[in-house]
Design a protein around this motif. Sequence first.
Motif, mmCIF file in Angstrom:
data_model
loop_
_atom_site.group_PDB
_atom_site.id
_atom_site.type_symbol
_atom_site.label_atom_id
_atom_site.label_comp_id
_atom_site.label_asym_id
_atom_site.label_seq_id
_atom_site.Cartn_x
_atom_site.Cartn_y
_atom_site.Cartn_z
ATOM 1 N N SER A 30 2.936 -0.216 5.331
ATOM 2 C CA SER A 30 3.056 -1.047 6.525
ATOM 3 C C SER A 30 2.578 -2.445 6.153
ATOM 4 C CB SER A 30 2.210 -0.473 7.666
ATOM 5 O OG SER A 30 0.836 -0.518 7.314
ATOM 6 N N GLY A 31 2.793 -3.377 7.048
ATOM 7 C CA GLY A 31 2.331 -4.729 6.771
ATOM 8 C C GLY A 31 2.821 -5.716 7.794
ATOM 9 N N ASN A 65 4.843 -7.232 12.421
ATOM 10 C CA ASN A 65 4.424 -5.962 11.816
ATOM 11 C C ASN A 65 5.629 -5.085 11.487
ATOM 12 O OD1 ASN A 65 1.609 -6.489 12.183
ATOM 13 N ND2 ASN A 65 1.884 -6.016 14.345
ATOM 14 N N GLN A 67 6.776 -1.068 9.439
ATOM 15 C CA GLN A 67 6.494 0.179 8.746
ATOM 16 C C GLN A 67 7.770 0.561 8.017
ATOM 17 O OE1 GLN A 67 5.288 2.980 11.790
ATOM 18 N NE2 GLN A 67 3.150 2.446 11.505
ATOM 19 N N GLY A 146 -2.611 5.325 -0.232
ATOM 20 C CA GLY A 146 -3.755 4.566 0.254
ATOM 21 C C GLY A 146 -3.560 3.055 0.205
ATOM 22 N N LEU A 147 -2.309 2.609 0.048
ATOM 23 C CA LEU A 147 -2.022 1.177 -0.010
ATOM 24 C C LEU A 147 -2.431 0.508 1.295
ATOM 25 C CD1 LEU A 147 -0.600 -1.128 -1.634
ATOM 26 C CD2 LEU A 147 1.505 -0.485 -0.427
ATOM 27 N N GLU A 148 -3.204 -0.559 1.184
ATOM 28 C CA GLU A 148 -3.588 -1.348 2.361
ATOM 29 C C GLU A 148 -2.343 -2.024 2.933
ATOM 30 O OE1 GLU A 148 -6.710 -1.697 3.743
ATOM 31 O OE2 GLU A 148 -7.356 -0.142 2.340
ATOM 32 N N PRO A 149 -2.377 -2.427 4.210
ATOM 33 C CA PRO A 149 -1.228 -3.143 4.761
ATOM 34 C C PRO A 149 -0.867 -4.361 3.900
ATOM 35 C CG PRO A 149 -2.695 -2.506 6.517
ATOM 36 C CD PRO A 149 -3.405 -2.182 5.225
ATOM 37 N N VAL A 150 0.431 -4.545 3.703
ATOM 38 C CA VAL A 150 0.942 -5.599 2.833
ATOM 39 C C VAL A 150 1.186 -6.858 3.659
ATOM 40 C CG1 VAL A 150 2.866 -6.235 1.327
ATOM 41 C CG2 VAL A 150 2.066 -3.866 1.394
#
Length: 157
Positions: A30-31, A65, A67, A146-150
């Motif tokens: 997501s990001g 935002n 996803q 576990g990738l943080e939001p981009v």
Amino acid sequence: MKRYLCGMAWGVVALGLIGCGGDPTVAKVSGTVTLDGEPVEGASVIFSPIGGGRPATGQTDSQGNFQLSTYGSADGALIAEHQVSVVKVEETKTAEAYVPEGEEAPEDQRDALSGDLGTGGRVKYLVPMKYAIGKTSGIKVQVERGLEPVALELTSK
């Protein structure tokens, strides 16, 4: 009976490691997308695996935002390094394609990007054209669990 219970226990452990119905090759992504610091609404975000494979796509909301989805709704993107594209266009009724001042499409992409839509209209890029193609966007993201939001922070210059 003991073997049966042991086998069931290992099955439960395996399901726990894989996740219920989850694809072990996909991770949630997501990001946000901003252009010159402002959220971009209605843009398509595409993550294309560099080594090949199914791309993931998403659409930005009013806050920018998104996803990503590859096989199902918001399931994420393949675990791999990706080239990222962000596209937001509108159809114009002019004879010429709109290309922002000082910007030029890659030579091998000009016809496709300047796009006659078959309705007499052309494409106007609301996000700079360079971001429409992964190879020219300059954006790469390593997708992993576990990738943080981009944060895709685009500029008009």
